[in-house]
Design a protein around this motif. Sequence first.
Motif, PDB file in Angstrom:
ATOM      1  N   ILE A 114      14.200 -31.958   4.547  1.00  0.00           N
ATOM      2  CA  ILE A 114      14.115 -33.220   5.275  1.00  0.00           C
ATOM      3  C   ILE A 114      13.640 -32.982   6.703  1.00  0.00           C
ATOM      4  N   ARG A 115      14.156 -31.935   7.326  1.00  0.00           N
ATOM      5  CA  ARG A 115      13.714 -31.634   8.688  1.00  0.00           C
ATOM      6  C   ARG A 115      12.239 -31.252   8.719  1.00  0.00           C
ATOM      7  N   GLN A 116      11.797 -30.547   7.698  1.00  0.00           N
ATOM      8  CA  GLN A 116      10.382 -30.188   7.602  1.00  0.00           C
ATOM      9  C   GLN A 116       9.527 -31.449   7.486  1.00  0.00           C
ATOM     10  N   ARG A 117      10.002 -32.380   6.694  1.00  0.00           N
ATOM     11  CA  ARG A 117       9.282 -33.637   6.522  1.00  0.00           C
ATOM     12  C   ARG A 117       9.209 -34.421   7.830  1.00  0.00           C
ATOM     13  N   PHE A 118      10.319 -34.463   8.557  1.00  0.00           N
ATOM     14  CA  PHE A 118      10.328 -35.147   9.846  1.00  0.00           C
ATOM     15  C   PHE A 118       9.336 -34.516  10.813  1.00  0.00           C
ATOM     16  N   ALA A 119       9.263 -33.189  10.792  1.00  0.00           N
ATOM     17  CA  ALA A 119       8.349 -32.483  11.693  1.00  0.00           C
ATOM     18  C   ALA A 119       6.902 -32.840  11.380  1.00  0.00           C
ATOM     19  N   VAL A 120       6.579 -32.935  10.084  1.00  0.00           N
ATOM     20  CA  VAL A 120       5.225 -33.296   9.668  1.00  0.00           C
ATOM     21  C   VAL A 120       4.878 -34.708  10.139  1.00  0.00           C
ATOM     22  N   GLU A 121       5.879 -35.580  10.132  1.00  0.00           N
ATOM     23  CA  GLU A 121       5.655 -36.968  10.534  1.00  0.00           C
ATOM     24  C   GLU A 121       5.677 -37.146  12.046  1.00  0.00           C
ATOM     25  N   GLY A 122       5.916 -36.056  12.787  1.00  0.00           N
ATOM     26  CA  GLY A 122       5.894 -36.127  14.235  1.00  0.00           C
ATOM     27  C   GLY A 122       7.199 -36.538  14.873  1.00  0.00           C
ATOM     28  N   ARG A 123       8.258 -36.616  14.099  1.00  0.00           N
ATOM     29  CA  ARG A 123       9.560 -36.938  14.678  1.00  0.00           C
ATOM     30  C   ARG A 123      10.186 -35.674  15.261  1.00  0.00           C
ATOM     31  N   ASP A 124      11.215 -35.857  16.083  1.00  0.00           N
ATOM     32  CA  ASP A 124      11.885 -34.714  16.695  1.00  0.00           C
ATOM     33  C   ASP A 124      12.956 -34.193  15.751  1.00  0.00           C
ATOM     34  N   PRO A 125      12.722 -33.079  15.078  1.00  0.00           N
ATOM     35  CA  PRO A 125      13.713 -32.572  14.131  1.00  0.00           C
ATOM     36  C   PRO A 125      14.986 -32.089  14.800  1.00  0.00           C
ATOM     37  N   GLY A 126      14.888 -31.656  16.065  1.00  0.00           N
ATOM     38  CA  GLY A 126      16.076 -31.204  16.763  1.00  0.00           C
ATOM     39  C   GLY A 126      17.050 -32.334  17.038  1.00  0.00           C
ATOM     40  N   ALA A 127      16.530 -33.482  17.437  1.00  0.00           N
ATOM     41  CA  ALA A 127      17.391 -34.619  17.748  1.00  0.00           C
ATOM     42  C   ALA A 127      18.089 -35.166  16.509  1.00  0.00           C
ATOM     43  N   LEU A 128      17.446 -35.023  15.359  1.00  0.00           N
ATOM     44  CA  LEU A 128      17.991 -35.586  14.132  1.00  0.00           C
ATOM     45  C   LEU A 128      18.828 -34.614  13.317  1.00  0.00           C
TER      46      LEU A 128
END
Length: 208
Positions: free
Chosen positions: A119-133
Amino acid sequence: MTATSERPLRPLPAGLAALGACISGLFYFLAFPGIDLWPFALVAFVPFYIALEGQAPKRAAWLGLLQGATMNATGFYWLMGMLKTFSGFPAPICAFFVLIVATFQGGRSALHGYLYARIRQRFAVEGRDPGALRPLVFLGTFAAAELVFPALFTWYFAGVTHDTPVLAQTADLAGPILVGVVLLCTNVAAGELLLAKLERRTLDRRIP
């Protein structure tokens, strides 16, 4: 600019990450009924949380398997004696069967690790901040793994509160998984503090 969004922390080396996962599994066992050092539950997942940071889903699944297998091999230590008594098999064969059971049961932690990293990998691909989430993702994937994984011997992280009514009564609201999530919040908070220090140190080294 934040360390989590622009300068992500590098994953731990494989050996160090594996050690963290094993320590996490051992702490999990120490908190469980039988040993009853339940305060370990407040920090049991911290080494695992750190070990998972920045890992690819496949590596995260292996780390989860290590954590889960360590916890199960120690937590279900009585299986060894039971098999020797009732099967008549020699100790090495009994130990092999215990390892199989512990590895299968550890699949729940492997699922947790995989879902978290995926899920974090997916967020990173979408440009979201994986650290915050990451705290919410960690808690959510933990709950999902406890909910869906078909364990041979059913247990929940909430079992560590069997002698602590103040915490155990949280189950009245949404069952044992909620108790585990509440316990996990202290782990995530401690893990975030450690990661923030590591990320700040990494950022400071890179800034002239």
